[in-house]
Enzyme design. Sequence first.
Site, PDB file in Angstrom:
ATOM      1  N   HIS A 110       0.792  -1.236   0.000  1.00 39.91           N
ATOM      2  CA  HIS A 110       0.000   0.000   0.000  1.00 39.91           C
ATOM      3  C   HIS A 110       0.828   1.293   0.000  1.00 39.91           C
ATOM      4  O   HIS A 110       0.523   2.227   0.748  1.00 39.91           O
ATOM      5  CB  HIS A 110      -0.953   0.008   1.196  1.00 39.91           C
ATOM      6  CG  HIS A 110      -2.037  -1.034   1.117  1.00 39.91           C
ATOM      7  ND1 HIS A 110      -2.450  -1.623  -0.060  1.00 39.91           N
ATOM      8  CD2 HIS A 110      -2.811  -1.593   2.098  1.00 39.91           C
ATOM      9  CE1 HIS A 110      -3.423  -2.475   0.200  1.00 39.91           C
ATOM     10  NE2 HIS A 110      -3.660  -2.496   1.490  1.00 39.91           N
ATOM     11  N   HIS A 139      -9.877   2.078   0.261  1.00 39.22           N
ATOM     12  CA  HIS A 139      -9.803   0.959   1.199  1.00 39.22           C
ATOM     13  C   HIS A 139     -10.934   1.007   2.231  1.00 39.22           C
ATOM     14  O   HIS A 139     -10.705   0.776   3.426  1.00 39.22           O
ATOM     15  CB  HIS A 139      -8.430   0.976   1.872  1.00 39.22           C
ATOM     16  CG  HIS A 139      -7.938  -0.351   2.327  1.00 39.22           C
ATOM     17  ND1 HIS A 139      -8.458  -1.009   3.411  1.00 39.22           N
ATOM     18  CD2 HIS A 139      -6.969  -1.156   1.836  1.00 39.22           C
ATOM     19  CE1 HIS A 139      -7.810  -2.150   3.576  1.00 39.22           C
ATOM     20  NE2 HIS A 139      -6.903  -2.264   2.622  1.00 39.22           N
ATOM     21  N   GLU A 185     -11.633  -3.825  -2.838  1.00 42.90           N
ATOM     22  CA  GLU A 185     -10.673  -2.845  -3.363  1.00 42.90           C
ATOM     23  C   GLU A 185     -10.455  -3.080  -4.851  1.00 42.90           C
ATOM     24  O   GLU A 185      -9.821  -4.050  -5.239  1.00 42.90           O
ATOM     25  CB  GLU A 185      -9.337  -2.982  -2.637  1.00 42.90           C
ATOM     26  CG  GLU A 185      -9.430  -2.957  -1.141  1.00 42.90           C
ATOM     27  CD  GLU A 185      -8.208  -3.629  -0.498  1.00 42.90           C
ATOM     28  OE1 GLU A 185      -7.077  -3.395  -0.929  1.00 42.90           O
ATOM     29  OE2 GLU A 185      -8.412  -4.433   0.426  1.00 42.90           O
TER      30      GLU A 185
HETATM   31  C1  BGC Z   1      -4.582  -6.362   2.287  1.00 42.81           C
HETATM   32  C2  BGC Z   1      -4.493  -7.046   3.612  1.00 42.81           C
HETATM   33  C3  BGC Z   1      -4.041  -6.050   4.614  1.00 42.81           C
HETATM   34  C4  BGC Z   1      -5.012  -4.900   4.627  1.00 42.81           C
HETATM   35  C5  BGC Z   1      -4.512  -3.806   5.501  1.00 42.81           C
HETATM   36  C6  BGC Z   1      -5.594  -5.269   2.380  1.00 42.81           C
HETATM   37  O1  BGC Z   1      -5.706  -4.590   1.185  1.00 42.81           O
HETATM   38  O2  BGC Z   1      -4.878  -7.235   1.242  1.00 42.81           O
HETATM   39  O3  BGC Z   1      -3.599  -8.115   3.579  1.00 42.81           O
HETATM   40  O4  BGC Z   1      -3.914  -6.589   5.872  1.00 42.81           O
HETATM   41  O5  BGC Z   1      -5.166  -4.363   3.352  1.00 42.81           O
HETATM   42  O6  BGC Z   1      -5.369  -3.476   6.447  1.00 42.81           O
END
Ligand code: BGC
Length: 383
Positions: free
Chosen positions: A136, A210, A347
């Site tokens: 991310h 998210h 997402e």
């Molecule tokens: C991921 C998870 C991660 C989360 C973070 C998601 O997009 O796929 O693995 O823990 O984001 O909170």
Amino acid sequence: MKNLNIVVLLIVCVVFIISNFECSNKENLTMKIEKQAFGKIENGTIVNLYTLTNANGMKVKITNYGGIVTSIYVPDRQGHFDDVVLGYDDLEGYLKVTPYFGCIVGRYGNRIAKGIFNLNDKTYTLATNNGPNHLHGGIKGFDKVLWTAKEIKGKEKVGLELTYLSKDGEEGYPGNLSVKVIYTLTNDNALKIDYEATTDQPTICNLTNHSYFNLKDAGATPILEHELMLDADYLTPVDSTLIPTGELRSVAGTPFDFKILTKIGARINADDEQIKYGMGYDHNLVLNGKAGELRIAGKLFESTTGRIVEVWTTEPGIQLYSGNFLDGSITGKNGTVYKYRHGVCLETQHYPDSPNQPNFPSTVLNPGEKYQTTTVYKFLVEK
Ligand code: BGC
């Protein structure tokens, strides 16, 4: 006869003008965007919270810190409005700890194996902030920066335009990336997100939102009874660190087949290697239909309230994340404790680790090109 025709035509015109005037007046009275202070970041800069309201009373709250959608109020079967996303009441919460609640994720949403990728014969090294991998956007991704906000008021819509310049080298990514994200709330209860970006050097870009949905009670209980449909025939299976193996695997006969509405909890603990790696669902599904065209990707339904959210996107994939890392350590809005699987993320994005996967759709952005994607979360009620 001719005179009569003219009179009738005039009456029709007058009625049309009056009804339109009333309509636009109603719109002006009810559709609005309001701004209030949400808190301060470390250097003293004030962060704002914008409340977008449509003609039906649906409300979306967005802050210019991280472009976070903090609340979405939608009606249930009885017409009762409730919040349906997880988050915090104040900025403090988001500054302390957040598993990416409601934010804009970038420059690269999802994982990049070992935090390394090659582009035009150059190797770039990014932070490894998720076990051995990059996740991310790194340590301070787009979810933790202050965006410049501009209010938008149009016919049948209100919106918030957020812009951010991610400097060359920020979090290890090459090129100055100029990003624009426009959140628009329309009168058909849709929250539309338009993402745009341009660069002055070749780089990679994969933006998403998210939001953690819980259509029943905004995170007070598990999402396992929610029913999900995903228009996806394939998934990108992962290794134990959640990096795709490169294979596109049919969902047929697996817990990843959501082609018809199925309870999220129905197969979430199945004896399946992929489910074990993800500790539940934490996987990218390959969306059917043509990427680049806005088409339905999925639908989430909660039967006790009748609430539905449809997801429409131009993206090739969707990460289904069933809140497996929520563990009760976070107390969010209204004192709600977010426990194991109390929220689900849908997402929309390119596949994980695309920069290292030559067979996946490319996430490279070159100077002169425009990154442009759209995702719509449309809220409905089953009567
Ligand atoms: C991921 C998870 C991660 C989360 C973070 C998601 O997009 O796929 O693995 O823990 O984001 O909170």
